[in-house]
Design an enzyme around this catalytic site. Structure first.
Site, PDB file in Angstrom:
ATOM      1  N   GLY A 118      35.321  -3.328  43.494  1.00 36.96           N
ATOM      2  CA  GLY A 118      33.872  -3.116  43.346  1.00 36.96           C
ATOM      3  C   GLY A 118      33.053  -3.849  44.384  1.00 36.96           C
ATOM      4  N   ASP A 150      39.917   1.158  49.348  1.00 35.43           N
ATOM      5  CA  ASP A 150      38.532   0.808  49.005  1.00 35.43           C
ATOM      6  C   ASP A 150      37.670   0.716  50.259  1.00 35.43           C
ATOM      7  OD1 ASP A 150      40.439  -1.488  49.144  1.00 35.43           O
ATOM      8  OD2 ASP A 150      38.596  -2.644  49.277  1.00 35.43           O
TER       9      ASP A 150
HETATM   10  P1  AMP Z   1      36.898  -6.531  51.826  1.00 33.70           P
HETATM   11  O1  AMP Z   1      38.249  -7.069  52.181  1.00 33.70           O
HETATM   12  O2  AMP Z   1      35.754  -7.189  52.527  1.00 33.70           O
HETATM   13  O3  AMP Z   1      36.832  -5.029  51.887  1.00 33.70           O
HETATM   14  O4  AMP Z   1      36.666  -6.935  50.299  1.00 33.70           O
HETATM   15  C1  AMP Z   1      37.539  -6.601  49.262  1.00 33.70           C
HETATM   16  C2  AMP Z   1      36.867  -6.861  47.955  1.00 33.70           C
HETATM   17  O5  AMP Z   1      36.512  -8.240  47.838  1.00 33.70           O
HETATM   18  C3  AMP Z   1      35.579  -6.084  47.741  1.00 33.70           C
HETATM   19  O6  AMP Z   1      35.518  -5.737  46.380  1.00 33.70           O
HETATM   20  C4  AMP Z   1      34.517  -7.092  48.090  1.00 33.70           C
HETATM   21  O7  AMP Z   1      33.287  -6.806  47.480  1.00 33.70           O
HETATM   22  C5  AMP Z   1      35.123  -8.377  47.581  1.00 33.70           C
HETATM   23  N1  AMP Z   1      34.618  -9.568  48.288  1.00 33.70           N
HETATM   24  C6  AMP Z   1      34.914  -9.962  49.555  1.00 33.70           C
HETATM   25  N2  AMP Z   1      34.253 -11.093  49.856  1.00 33.70           N
HETATM   26  C7  AMP Z   1      33.523 -11.426  48.777  1.00 33.70           C
HETATM   27  C8  AMP Z   1      32.625 -12.512  48.458  1.00 33.70           C
HETATM   28  N3  AMP Z   1      32.339 -13.471  49.338  1.00 33.70           N
HETATM   29  N4  AMP Z   1      32.064 -12.508  47.234  1.00 33.70           N
HETATM   30  C9  AMP Z   1      32.339 -11.549  46.323  1.00 33.70           C
HETATM   31  N5  AMP Z   1      33.172 -10.529  46.561  1.00 33.70           N
HETATM   32  C10 AMP Z   1      33.762 -10.457  47.763  1.00 33.70           C
HETATM   33 MG    MG Z   2      35.827  -3.588  51.444  1.00 31.49          MG
END
Ligand code: AMP
Ligand code: MG
Length: 500
Positions: free
Chosen positions: A79, A249
């Site tokens: 999410g 995702d």
């Molecule tokens: P990503 O690898 O950036 O695509 O992130 C994978 C998941 O981790 C997604 O659901 C992001 O919203 C969540 N996410 C990454 N960094 C953060 C953060 N600093 N705070 C909250 N959720 C995060």
């Molecule tokens: Mg992402």
């Protein structure tokens, strides 16, 4: 607050205010496209809204629920953990654009993380979104980059040394931020009702041209997703972009490049290169594997959709579209890239050997194709260093391929001018697909270092140059030089962690 969200595609949540929002940069052409004037941008309210401290009338912020396959494994609910969609706007041309903040504070999907983003990764997302757009690559865009005035704790190398870093927020803009994972989550939970509603909503809103009965519509939709995804990947292969985290995702339902994290640009051509340190072992998301991974991701989407398209043969034929489109488009792209547009001529071996030489002689991907475009009609000396100039990363590797490369250049030159094509027309056509400027990792890192020290002029300079990536820009040669030796193994320049 942080929880498994069941039976719903999104959760209402407002941005958490920050200490002192200040605008670092704005993509003014995008601002104009969605109706902001220059004085709107300069007004303090602009930084307040896009820093998460105020809402404009009508905004109803929310975070979306999605899951995903990460590095090949089902990861459950993910999410929008730090992304908050503010709302959507319809511009004077009738286009609908969603505005989404990244780094605006926790949501029900934040799990154990803080919902924030640091300046370095925000600069990278902001600049690369716009760079890709101006290169003609389907992508989400970036309107603004705002410093929050707050600090964020990050362990950049995951080695137990967390440090405080400046926080920032990017406002991303796209017709839709829906990902493959938005559908997968409901399939994984066997929540056919929510899945069906999201499928029908997405087709009606984002694919309004698709008509017909229920099954016809859904199949045509999946086929078009496969088609768009294939075209997007061909663009990545054309410009040398490596996404770095092609989890499901991070795959857009519109075939847009989305979620700029530990991405990178190929300097010395190497299909096995990945910029992501988390991926260094398996190299799942390496440059040359991106086409296969996109297909793998599409199969995961088709599996999820099998709950609402209950005909396996039909699902398979939709997915088959990916390979068909990819093969044809990749072929056409390479012919254009090498200046060999005649589809009836068999240049496959010439192109294959060209790539083999790029790798074996360790040449710069971007500079090689620009140099090839510049080769004149009449050549007497085919010595590679004369025709290609400064493209070699390792003199001894270049020297080892000297004769093979010289012979390839002769064959290529003859093929490129067969059928009476002249060098001038060829150059124009080649330069239109082979960029002069790409956002090299080390160049972005220099802008990050300057901004971290309080000087945003390099971000502004890049934002200007990336708007015309196919044009040579006198005075900006320092931004297109091949990666200097000091950057070969420097963090941010050749490798990046997911910490952001
Ligand atoms: P990503 O690898 O950036 O695509 O992130 C994978 C998941 O981790 C997604 O659901 C992001 O919203 C969540 N996410 C990454 N960094 C953060 C953060 N600093 N705070 C909250 N959720 C995060
Ligand atoms: Mg992402």
């Amino acid at each position: 607050m942080r929880r498994q969200v069941l039976g719903a595609a999104w959760s209402a949540v407002e941005p958490t205010p920050v200490a002192n929002p200040s605008l670092v940069a704005c993509a003014t052409d995008l601002a104009a496209l969605i109706g902001f004037t220059e004085s709107d941008i300069q007004h303090p309210d602009f930084a307040r809204v896009f820093g998460g401290n105020a809402l404009m009338p009508g905004m109803q912020p929310y975070a979306a629920c999605y899951g995903g396959h990460q590095f090949g494994n089902w990861a459950g609910q993910l999410g929008d953990g730090r992304a908050i969609t503010l709302g959507e706007t319809i511009n004077t041309a009738g286009e609908r654009w969603e505005l989404q903040l990244k780094g605006a504070g926790p949501t029900p999907y934040s799990r154990s993380a803080d919902g924030r983003a640091v300046l370095r990764s925000s600069i990278r997302e902001f600049l690369c979104s716009e760079a890709m757009h101006h290169l003609g690559v389907p992508t989400t865009r970036a309107l603004s980059l705002v410093r929050t005035g707050d600090s964020v704790m990050r362990d950049m190398f995951y080695n137990g040394n967390p440090e405080l870093e400046p926080g920032a927020i990017v406002c991303r803009v796209a017709p839709s931020f829906i990902r493959f994972g938005n559908f997968e989550i409901f399939a994984a939970r066997n929540d056919v009702d929510t899945l069906t509603r999201l499928v029908d909503f997405t087709i009606a809103r984002d694919y309004p041209h698709i008509q017909g009965d229920e099954t016809t519509r859904r199949v045509a939709w999946l086929t078009e997703i496969a088609d768009r995804t294939a075209r997007m990947i061909v663009h990545w292969m054309r410009v040398g972009f490596v996404h770095g985290v092609m989890n499901t995702d991070n795959m857009s339902i519109l075939g847009l490049t989305i979620d700029y994290g530990p991405y990178g640009w190929v300097d010395n051509f190497d299909p096995s290169w990945t910029p992501n340190t988390t991926d260094a072992q398996g190299r799942r998301y390496r440059f040359g594997q991106q086409p296969l991974i996109a297909q793998w991701n599409l199969v995961r989407l088709a599996e999820a959709l099998s709950l609402v398209i209950r005909d396996e043969a039909v699902l398979q034929s939709a997915i088959d579209r990916y390979a068909e489109v990819y093969t044809a488009e990749y072929d056409a792209m390479n012919r254009a890239k090498f200046g060999l547009p005649d589809a009836s001529a068999d240049n496959a071996e010439l192109i294959r050997e060209g790539y083999a030489l790029l790798y074996d002689a360790e040449m710069d991907f971007t500079r090689f194709f620009r140099a090839l475009g510049n080769i004149p009609q009449h050549v007497t000396d085919f010595a590679p260093e004369v025709l290609l100039g400064d493209v070699f990363y390792d003199d001894s590797k270049g020297a080892a391929q000297h004769e093979r490369l010289e012979s390839w250049l002769r064959t290529w030159h003859a093929a490129a001018h067969a059928n009476g094509q002249n060098a001038e027309a060829r150059q124009t056509a080649m330069h239109a697909v082979n960029p002069w400027f790409v956002l090299r990792n080390y160049v972005a890192q220099q802008a990050i270092d300057a901004s971290t020290a309080g000087d945003d002029s390099k971000v502004h300079e890049l934002l200007e140059v990336l708007r015309n990536p196919y044009n040579e820009q006198p005075g900006k040669e320092h931004l297109v030089a091949r990666r200097p030796e000091w950057a070969r193994h420097k963090a941010g320049c050749s490798m990046l962690s997911c910490s952001s």
